[in-house]
Design a protein around this motif. Sequence first.
Motif, PDB file in Angstrom:
ATOM      1  N   GLY A 212      48.208 -52.622  43.253  1.00  0.00           N
ATOM      2  CA  GLY A 212      47.081 -51.644  43.514  1.00  0.00           C
ATOM      3  C   GLY A 212      47.415 -50.431  44.172  1.00  0.00           C
ATOM      4  N   ALA A 213      48.589 -50.347  44.694  1.00  0.00           N
ATOM      5  CA  ALA A 213      49.029 -49.128  45.417  1.00  0.00           C
ATOM      6  C   ALA A 213      49.291 -48.306  44.285  1.00  0.00           C
ATOM      7  N   ALA A 214      50.033 -48.870  42.894  1.00  0.00           N
ATOM      8  CA  ALA A 214      50.397 -47.962  41.824  1.00  0.00           C
ATOM      9  C   ALA A 214      49.072 -47.504  41.401  1.00  0.00           C
ATOM     10  N   LYS A 215      48.210 -48.301  41.014  1.00  0.00           N
ATOM     11  CA  LYS A 215      47.041 -47.992  40.339  1.00  0.00           C
ATOM     12  C   LYS A 215      46.296 -46.748  41.230  1.00  0.00           C
ATOM     13  N   ALA A 216      46.069 -47.088  42.706  1.00  0.00           N
ATOM     14  CA  ALA A 216      45.475 -45.882  43.526  1.00  0.00           C
ATOM     15  C   ALA A 216      46.334 -44.564  43.458  1.00  0.00           C
ATOM     16  N   LEU A 217      47.528 -44.651  43.473  1.00  0.00           N
ATOM     17  CA  LEU A 217      48.322 -43.529  43.334  1.00  0.00           C
ATOM     18  C   LEU A 217      48.291 -42.825  42.009  1.00  0.00           C
ATOM     19  N   LEU A 218      48.193 -43.615  40.916  1.00  0.00           N
ATOM     20  CA  LEU A 218      48.256 -43.098  39.657  1.00  0.00           C
ATOM     21  C   LEU A 218      46.583 -42.453  39.368  1.00  0.00           C
ATOM     22  N   GLY A 219      45.709 -42.965  39.962  1.00  0.00           N
ATOM     23  CA  GLY A 219      44.427 -42.506  40.030  1.00  0.00           C
ATOM     24  C   GLY A 219      44.531 -41.191  40.524  1.00  0.00           C
ATOM     25  N   LEU A 235      41.103 -45.637  38.615  1.00  0.00           N
ATOM     26  CA  LEU A 235      40.458 -46.104  39.884  1.00  0.00           C
ATOM     27  C   LEU A 235      39.442 -47.161  39.530  1.00  0.00           C
ATOM     28  N   LYS A 236      38.564 -47.207  38.613  1.00  0.00           N
ATOM     29  CA  LYS A 236      37.640 -48.316  38.307  1.00  0.00           C
ATOM     30  C   LYS A 236      38.290 -49.622  38.159  1.00  0.00           C
ATOM     31  N   GLU A 237      39.571 -49.473  37.486  1.00  0.00           N
ATOM     32  CA  GLU A 237      40.481 -50.827  37.477  1.00  0.00           C
ATOM     33  C   GLU A 237      40.386 -51.487  38.645  1.00  0.00           C
ATOM     34  N   LEU A 238      40.804 -50.608  39.642  1.00  0.00           N
ATOM     35  CA  LEU A 238      41.453 -51.099  41.232  1.00  0.00           C
ATOM     36  C   LEU A 238      39.984 -51.521  41.739  1.00  0.00           C
ATOM     37  N   ILE A 239      39.096 -50.951  41.506  1.00  0.00           N
ATOM     38  CA  ILE A 239      37.705 -51.264  42.201  1.00  0.00           C
ATOM     39  C   ILE A 239      37.121 -52.577  41.540  1.00  0.00           C
ATOM     40  N   ASP A 240      37.401 -52.583  40.304  1.00  0.00           N
ATOM     41  CA  ASP A 240      36.824 -53.952  39.564  1.00  0.00           C
ATOM     42  C   ASP A 240      37.598 -55.128  39.958  1.00  0.00           C
ATOM     43  N   GLY A 241      39.020 -54.899  40.360  1.00  0.00           N
ATOM     44  CA  GLY A 241      40.011 -56.037  40.736  1.00  0.00           C
ATOM     45  C   GLY A 241      39.846 -56.429  41.945  1.00  0.00           C
ATOM     46  N   TYR A 247      41.018 -55.966  48.414  1.00  0.00           N
ATOM     47  CA  TYR A 247      40.559 -54.550  48.861  1.00  0.00           C
ATOM     48  C   TYR A 247      39.047 -54.436  49.329  1.00  0.00           C
ATOM     49  N   MET A 248      38.667 -54.073  50.410  1.00  0.00           N
ATOM     50  CA  MET A 248      37.163 -53.757  50.729  1.00  0.00           C
ATOM     51  C   MET A 248      37.407 -52.598  52.041  1.00  0.00           C
ATOM     52  N   LEU A 249      36.014 -52.005  52.217  1.00  0.00           N
ATOM     53  CA  LEU A 249      35.900 -51.204  53.358  1.00  0.00           C
ATOM     54  C   LEU A 249      35.914 -52.100  54.552  1.00  0.00           C
ATOM     55  N   LEU A 250      36.446 -51.703  55.548  1.00  0.00           N
ATOM     56  CA  LEU A 250      36.401 -52.605  56.723  1.00  0.00           C
ATOM     57  C   LEU A 250      35.203 -52.353  57.389  1.00  0.00           C
ATOM     58  N   ALA A 251      34.335 -53.211  58.236  1.00  0.00           N
ATOM     59  CA  ALA A 251      33.211 -53.147  58.713  1.00  0.00           C
ATOM     60  C   ALA A 251      33.120 -51.807  59.749  1.00  0.00           C
ATOM     61  N   SER A 252      34.325 -51.733  60.453  1.00  0.00           N
ATOM     62  CA  SER A 252      34.338 -50.924  61.593  1.00  0.00           C
ATOM     63  C   SER A 252      35.608 -50.032  61.318  1.00  0.00           C
ATOM     64  N   TYR A 253      35.183 -48.595  61.364  1.00  0.00           N
ATOM     65  CA  TYR A 253      36.111 -47.560  61.220  1.00  0.00           C
ATOM     66  C   TYR A 253      37.310 -47.516  62.088  1.00  0.00           C
ATOM     67  N   GLU A 254      36.943 -47.994  63.269  1.00  0.00           N
ATOM     68  CA  GLU A 254      38.054 -48.130  64.219  1.00  0.00           C
ATOM     69  C   GLU A 254      39.197 -49.070  64.094  1.00  0.00           C
ATOM     70  N   ASP A 255      38.777 -50.251  63.550  1.00  0.00           N
ATOM     71  CA  ASP A 255      39.512 -51.320  63.113  1.00  0.00           C
ATOM     72  C   ASP A 255      40.828 -50.899  62.147  1.00  0.00           C
ATOM     73  N   VAL A 369      39.813 -44.539  47.525  1.00  0.00           N
ATOM     74  CA  VAL A 369      39.620 -44.583  45.952  1.00  0.00           C
ATOM     75  C   VAL A 369      38.349 -44.457  45.912  1.00  0.00           C
ATOM     76  N   LEU A 370      37.510 -44.959  46.631  1.00  0.00           N
ATOM     77  CA  LEU A 370      35.923 -44.818  46.326  1.00  0.00           C
ATOM     78  C   LEU A 370      35.536 -43.457  46.207  1.00  0.00           C
ATOM     79  N   LEU A 371      36.006 -42.671  47.076  1.00  0.00           N
ATOM     80  CA  LEU A 371      35.679 -41.132  47.162  1.00  0.00           C
ATOM     81  C   LEU A 371      36.362 -40.420  45.986  1.00  0.00           C
TER      82      LEU A 371
END
Length: 488
Positions: A212-219, A235-241, A247-255, A369-371
């Motif tokens: 996933g790190a390789a995909k994100a950096l490649l994107g 990036l869609k490969e990573l999101i779909d996988g 991977y997910m957004l944590l509910a709390s930005y602080e966390d 990745v989402l942005l």
Amino acid sequence: MKKYIFCISTAAALGLTGCKKDFIELAPVSQNNVVNFYKTADDMKIAVNAAYGALQYSGQYFSAMHEIAEVRSDNTGILDVQTGLNVVEIDIFTNRSNNTLLNNMWNDHYRGIQQCNIVVDRIAAISMDATLKDRYIGEVKFLRALMYFNMVRTFGDLPLVIKEIKNPEEGYAYTREPVEVVYAQIIEDLKEAETKLPAIYTGTDIGRATSGAAKALLGKVYLTRKDFTQAAAKLKELIDGTATSKYMLLASYEDIFKVTNENHRESIFEVQFKKGGTGEGSPFNNQFAPRSSGTIVSKVGAGLGYNIPTQDMEDAYEAGDLRKDISMASGYMNGTSFVESKYIKKYLDVPFQANDADNNWPVLRYADVLLMYAEALNEQGYVADGPAFGYLNLVRQRAGLADKTSVNAEPSLQIADQAAFRLAIEQERRVELAFENHRWFDLVRTDRAIAVMAEHGITIQAYQLLYPIPQSQIDINPEMIHQNPGYQ
């Protein structure tokens, strides 16, 4: 990891002729001669760890990266020359080719690249598990790609060293290769890394580079190259996988930034630090605390006042944005008195000793990745309230903000066309990824740096989108290494 330091043997890269005499006497951990080391799988693990350890160098994520990527931008600045003339020069665009910070960055990245090359060149001869061997190759190729990516965005054309240099004289053969050639190697390394790396790790291996790190950096590389079709696809490969990668957004930005929650499900790749007096701790807690605050903010060791958020950065947050108070503060309490002095809060900890805290540095995370994916979709064609809007608004919703739409009664929430979406992404990346080493590179990547800095009264020329090549590198190899245009 800092203990696994090699003496890089390319004089063009390091600029240390004294390295010649002692090179073959140096090896990680002990005084083992390098010829007699690298014989077993355990030796290779140490060598791979050395490559990770390079990310902790002062010329990489320990300090240089936030100075060249945040201080350079409109996000942060420097209080005064007491912080260091070399950093002030970067802040106000007067940096010269003898800037020691840039020289350290060059040296420390090529040290790390040498450590990656040692693994790539020597691991074939090692008798070990084939799957583990492939993984180690994938890890160091990811790391090499990351280091070259940071360097090519900073300096432009680069010496492209992809094999171990065993004799310092070999370094003199390397000239600066065009950015297109450097990027081609980065892409090749990342494509190979994503096929060799696992999606997740367990136990003590958590924190190593994943597919996933390789995909994100490649994107991100494709996005930087304005190859929006390839960027969106990767990036869609990573999101779909994410069912596999988790991977997910944590509910709390602080966390995201809690030292008790590192390598979490939003994290794609972090530079690992560990406090405790072993040389593995991070300095950010002390570096970013206000200089005037003593130990009020930093708790242990004085605040140094680096990387100070600008007023414009503070004003960039929308009313009600939950990220603001987690990311930065306008000042601190000294007894019953409030002292106005802006500082970054994302990297607070109680250090073991000064500059020895637990904070990891986030290099890639899922919100990024989402942005990036939303940006790539928009660049392929604006679609009113299409999928790009959905990914942008996922990030905004976590921040407690209203969705942006193509038609909206509130002008600040309306994105009516492609150009407006570009600015919306620029704004969202600024506040979501504040103080994480993205802002300057984002402005350069989108061709917005000159205009944005002009808005803040700073007139820069096109040549200043790159930094000068360290003069020491030119002096060592003047026939092969030449200065970037515009610098002396």
